[in-house]
Motif scaffolding. Structure first.
Motif, short mmCIF file in Angstrom:
data_model
loop_
_atom_site.label_atom_id
_atom_site.label_comp_id
_atom_site.label_asym_id
_atom_site.label_seq_id
_atom_site.Cartn_x
_atom_site.Cartn_y
_atom_site.Cartn_z
N LEU A 1 23.22 89.01 26.45
CA LEU A 1 23.25 87.56 26.24
C LEU A 1 24.19 86.89 27.24
O LEU A 1 23.86 85.84 27.80
N VAL A 2 25.35 87.48 27.45
CA VAL A 2 26.32 86.90 28.39
C VAL A 2 25.71 86.82 29.78
O VAL A 2 25.81 85.79 30.46
N ALA A 3 25.06 87.89 30.22
CA ALA A 3 24.46 87.91 31.56
C ALA A 3 23.34 86.89 31.68
O ALA A 3 23.16 86.26 32.72
N LEU A 4 22.58 86.70 30.62
CA LEU A 4 21.47 85.74 30.63
C LEU A 4 21.96 84.30 30.68
O LEU A 4 21.41 83.46 31.39
N LEU A 5 23.04 84.01 29.95
CA LEU A 5 23.53 82.64 29.83
C LEU A 5 24.49 82.24 30.96
O LEU A 5 24.61 81.05 31.28
N SER A 6 25.18 83.18 31.55
CA SER A 6 26.23 82.89 32.53
C SER A 6 25.78 82.07 33.75
O SER A 6 26.54 81.21 34.20
N PRO A 7 24.61 82.29 34.32
CA PRO A 7 24.25 81.49 35.49
C PRO A 7 24.14 79.98 35.21
O PRO A 7 24.39 79.17 36.09
N ALA A 8 23.78 79.61 33.99
CA ALA A 8 23.53 78.19 33.69
C ALA A 8 24.61 77.54 32.85
O ALA A 8 24.65 76.32 32.75
N ALA A 9 25.48 78.33 32.22
CA ALA A 9 26.45 77.77 31.28
C ALA A 9 27.80 78.46 31.41
O ALA A 9 27.87 79.61 31.85
N ARG A 10 28.83 77.74 31.01
CA ARG A 10 30.12 78.39 30.83
C ARG A 10 30.00 79.20 29.55
O ARG A 10 29.53 78.68 28.54
N VAL A 11 30.39 80.46 29.59
CA VAL A 11 30.20 81.34 28.44
C VAL A 11 31.55 81.79 27.90
O VAL A 11 32.42 82.24 28.64
N VAL A 12 31.70 81.65 26.58
CA VAL A 12 32.89 82.12 25.88
C VAL A 12 32.44 83.23 24.94
O VAL A 12 31.45 83.07 24.22
N THR A 13 33.15 84.35 24.95
CA THR A 13 32.88 85.41 23.98
C THR A 13 34.05 85.44 23.01
O THR A 13 35.21 85.33 23.42
N GLU A 14 33.73 85.57 21.75
CA GLU A 14 34.77 85.61 20.72
C GLU A 14 34.22 86.27 19.47
O GLU A 14 33.04 86.54 19.36
N GLU A 15 35.11 86.51 18.53
CA GLU A 15 34.71 87.06 17.23
C GLU A 15 34.16 85.93 16.37
O GLU A 15 34.23 84.76 16.74
N PHE A 16 33.65 86.27 15.21
CA PHE A 16 33.01 85.28 14.34
C PHE A 16 33.97 84.22 13.80
O PHE A 16 33.54 83.19 13.34
N ASP A 17 35.26 84.48 13.87
CA ASP A 17 36.24 83.48 13.44
C ASP A 17 37.07 83.00 14.62
O ASP A 17 38.22 82.63 14.48
N GLY A 18 36.47 82.97 15.81
CA GLY A 18 37.16 82.58 17.03
C GLY A 18 37.50 81.10 17.09
O GLY A 18 37.11 80.31 16.22
N ALA A 19 38.19 80.72 18.14
CA ALA A 19 38.69 79.36 18.29
C ALA A 19 37.58 78.31 18.34
O ALA A 19 37.66 77.29 17.65
N VAL A 20 36.56 78.55 19.13
CA VAL A 20 35.48 77.55 19.27
C VAL A 20 34.65 77.50 17.99
O VAL A 20 34.33 76.41 17.49
N THR A 21 34.32 78.65 17.45
CA THR A 21 33.55 78.70 16.21
C THR A 21 34.29 77.98 15.09
O THR A 21 33.69 77.22 14.32
N SER A 22 35.59 78.18 15.01
CA SER A 22 36.39 77.50 13.98
C SER A 22 36.45 76.00 14.22
O SER A 22 36.40 75.21 13.27
N ALA A 23 36.57 75.59 15.47
CA ALA A 23 36.63 74.16 15.79
C ALA A 23 35.35 73.44 15.38
O ALA A 23 35.37 72.29 14.98
N PHE A 24 34.22 74.15 15.47
CA PHE A 24 32.94 73.58 15.07
C PHE A 24 32.61 73.87 13.61
O PHE A 24 31.59 73.40 13.10
#
Length: 170
Positions: free
Chosen positions: A114-137
């Motif tokens: 997934l990271v390789a597929l999305l990286s060319p077109a988007a900034r990609v963040v990897t995190e756990e299910f309770d990560g910073a971005v997931t929690s913010a949303f």
């Protein structure tokens, strides 16, 4: 011996009754589910008009990302999620037409594909299910898509690209 025969007949009748009730329940559940589309919008916590929470993190390229500079399309994907893998190529193709700084993909769990597929077109963040971005949303569902406008406000949300307005630049 007559008690044993009566017990066997009684148990048999109870099993048949249980089977009939189970079949009826399955039919009712199917009827209730028939009215909903197969790709219904996910139960996202932040709806249109909501403000995303504070977060600071880094992309897989080491680029800093925070709530302060987030405007545009945000997608949440997770490892082992078949609908996520189905949506990811379309998300990447759509994102390729947008400025890269306006597209963020959040991948929860370990999924290099997934990271390789999305990286060319988007900034990609990897995190756990309770990560910073997931929690913010306050996001608990994948795939989930958000369109973020000025003032860190959610403009639209959904589980498919079709759920978002045609113009993805906020």
């Amino acid at each position: 011996m007559p008690y044993l025969a009566a017990a066997v007949v009684l148990i048999g009748l109870l099993c048949v009754l249980n089977l009939l009730l189970t079949v009826g329940l399955i039919r009712r559940l199917r009827e209730q589910g028939a009215g909903r589309p197969g790709n219904a919008a996910p139960p996202t916590a932040l709806g249109p008009g909501s403000r995303i929470g504070d977060f600071t993190t880094r992309t897989t390229d080491g680029e800093p990302v925070s709530h302060e500079d987030l405007v545009g399309l945000v997608g949440f994907f997770s490892a082992g999620c078949t609908p996520c893998h189905d949506l990811a190529p379309r998300f990447a193709a759509h994102a390729a037409g947008l400025p890269r700084r306006e597209v963020l993909a959040v991948v929860t769990g370990e999924d290099p594909e997934l990271v390789a597929l999305l990286s060319p077109a988007a900034r990609v963040v990897t995190e756990e299910f309770d990560g910073a971005v997931t929690s913010a949303f306050q996001n608990s569902w994948t795939p989930a898509l958000y369109l973020i406008g000025a003032g860190r406000r959610v403009v639209a949300t959904g589980g498919r690209l079709e759920d978002l307005p045609v113009e993805s630049s906020a």
